[in-house]
Design a protein around this motif. Structure first.
Motif, PDB file in Angstrom:
ATOM      1  N   ASP A  62       0.823  -1.211   0.000  1.00  0.00           N
ATOM      2  CA  ASP A  62       0.000   0.000   0.000  1.00  0.00           C
ATOM      3  C   ASP A  62       0.852   1.254   0.000  1.00  0.00           C
ATOM      4  O   ASP A  62       0.506   2.257  -0.636  1.00  0.00           O
ATOM      5  CB  ASP A  62      -0.934   0.006   1.215  1.00  0.00           C
ATOM      6  N   LYS A  81       0.792   3.969  -3.013  1.00  0.00           N
ATOM      7  CA  LYS A  81       0.508   5.383  -2.760  1.00  0.00           C
ATOM      8  C   LYS A  81       1.570   6.270  -3.389  1.00  0.00           C
ATOM      9  O   LYS A  81       1.258   7.287  -4.029  1.00  0.00           O
ATOM     10  CB  LYS A  81       0.427   5.634  -1.255  1.00  0.00           C
ATOM     11  N   TYR A 132      -5.249   2.691  -5.572  1.00  0.00           N
ATOM     12  CA  TYR A 132      -5.925   1.530  -4.997  1.00  0.00           C
ATOM     13  C   TYR A 132      -4.992   0.891  -3.964  1.00  0.00           C
ATOM     14  O   TYR A 132      -3.835   1.305  -3.816  1.00  0.00           O
ATOM     15  CB  TYR A 132      -6.334   0.505  -6.069  1.00  0.00           C
ATOM     16  N   THR A 133      -5.488  -0.107  -3.261  1.00  0.00           N
ATOM     17  CA  THR A 133      -4.721  -0.785  -2.218  1.00  0.00           C
ATOM     18  C   THR A 133      -4.679  -2.280  -2.496  1.00  0.00           C
ATOM     19  O   THR A 133      -5.355  -2.790  -3.405  1.00  0.00           O
ATOM     20  CB  THR A 133      -5.353  -0.564  -0.838  1.00  0.00           C
TER      21      THR A 133
END
Length: 396
Positions: free
Chosen positions: A226, A230, A236-237
């Protein structure tokens, strides 16, 4: 004579090759030979006038959005002008007929450009903003391909899930799939590339219900961390990506899922990298393209002070590829003993006398005994064995 170098700048190695190729042609011009030298594509868009300063023998630098203007630009070159055509422009419909080398499969552009600004990617700088082609134009092209005897089309877009949001009235990629599924003569429809941030459940529904759209999803995660996602500005994760995968497995249980992974992104820790391996274990990709991060010009990631050492990138890339091969073999084994439809594309280049090859609807290559009379046909093949990335069998 005209020499055109159509270029790619997605990775540093591809860009370096451009200048290697320019050298011999530049020497021909310096020796007095009458030849126009054109550099087109993404390196041309990225470098612009700098390319001419570095290689003054280049006559025309032309970005991807100007390809339809090539005849007019070459006329200007013939009149003695040195040109740089890299300004942003709307792409008009191309009335020329593309040269297609494959007699059974064709590729059709449906959306140009990209509005995303992933921190590692040069595409928005080189391909311009998103521009969707109208559905009726795409359908007409696909329909004509069917009339010409093509059996399979692949719809192309850098961010194909964004299709239609720039049109008026707005449309969607699921709408486009439903439209082209009606094209006569075409047996199979594939597409690339999806973006997990914009991927719609409607696309999964379309794949599960439309007759011609193949059960194959190319869904690049790039990373499983994640924190890295980012920093990449992917939007999205890990868990939101897995929700998409779970949805695919639920509605299209026999579908293949493929993807792309970047290792060694700036700031990637061993813990971050482990999350990528975790994602791979959860998904078990049918095929995975993997790359060591390569800094690209005019991208934020290239300016990061936290570049990962090359030896660490290489070691992580090797681990990804080793695990990917394990999963690839596992996904191939599921076909053994089954009878699957295979579109025969050509002769096996390693055994041209005895074997042909084709692909399943999920994109797996299949090799089996057969002659030229099978080319371009779809027939049932019983899978008798599996390799990591391919299958072999016999006509059922």
């Amino acid at each position: 004579d005209v020499v055109i170098l159509n270029t790619c700048s997605i990775r540093d190695h591809a860009q370096s090759k451009v200048y290697d190729e320019l050298g011999p042609v530049a020497r021909r011009k310096r020796s007095g030979e009458s030849v126009a030298l054109v550099v087109s594509g993404c390196v041309a868009q990225q470098e612009g006038e700098d390319l001419i300063r570095r290689v003054p023998e280049v006559d025309l630098v032309m970005g991807p959005q100007h390809i339809n203007r090539l005849p007019d630009l070459l006329e200007d070159v013939g009149n003695g002008h040195q040109l740089v055509a890299t300004e942003q422009a709307l792409i008009s419909e191309d009335v020329t007929r593309p040269k297609r080398e494959d007699p059974y499969r064709a590729w059709v552009n449906v959306i140009y450009g990209c509005n995303e600004h992933c921190s590692y990617c040069v595409v928005p700088n080189t391909r311009g903003v998103e521009q969707s082609r109208p559905i009726e134009h795409i359908f007409a092209e696909v329909q004509e391909l069917g009339r010409q005897g093509y059996k399979e089309v692949t719809l192309l877009g850098q961010n194909i899930d964004a299709y239609g949001r720039d049109l008026s009235p707005k449309s969607s990629f699921a709408d486009l799939l439903a439209a082209v599924d009606k094209a006569e003569g075409i047996e199979r429809i594939r597409y690339v590339t999806s973006h997990p941030r914009y991927f719609s459940p409607r696309v999964i529904s379309a794949v599960s219900t439309l007759e011609k759209v193949c059960e194959q999803f190319h869904l690049p995660p790039q990373s499983g961390s994640d924190a890295v996602l980012k920093n990449m500005r992917r939007g999205y994760t890990f868990e939101s990506y897995m929700k998409i995968v779970d949805n695919i497995r639920s509605l299209c249980p026999d579908a293949s899922i493929t993807g792309d992974i970047i290792v060694g992104f700036p700031g990637e820790t061993e813990e971050d990298f482990q999350r990528t391996l975790d994602l791979m274990e959860r998904v078990k990709y049918d095929n995975l393209n993997s790359f060591a991060y390569s800094p690209r010009p005019y991208t934020d990631a290239a300016l990061s002070e936290h570049q990962v050492p090359e030896e660490v990138k290489a070691e992580r890339l090797q681990r990804v590829q080793k695990l990917s091969a394990v999963h690839g073999a596992e996904r191939s084994e599921r076909y053994v003993g089954r009878v699957v439809p295979v579109l025969v594309e050509g002769r096996n280049p390693k055994n041209t006398a005895e074997e042909v090859y084709g692909r399943t609807r999920q994109g797996r290559h299949v090799f089996f005994r057969g002659g030229d009379e099978l080319l371009g046909t779809t027939l049932p093949v019983k899978i008798t064995g599996a390799r990591t990335w391919s299958l072999f069998g016999e006509i059922a």
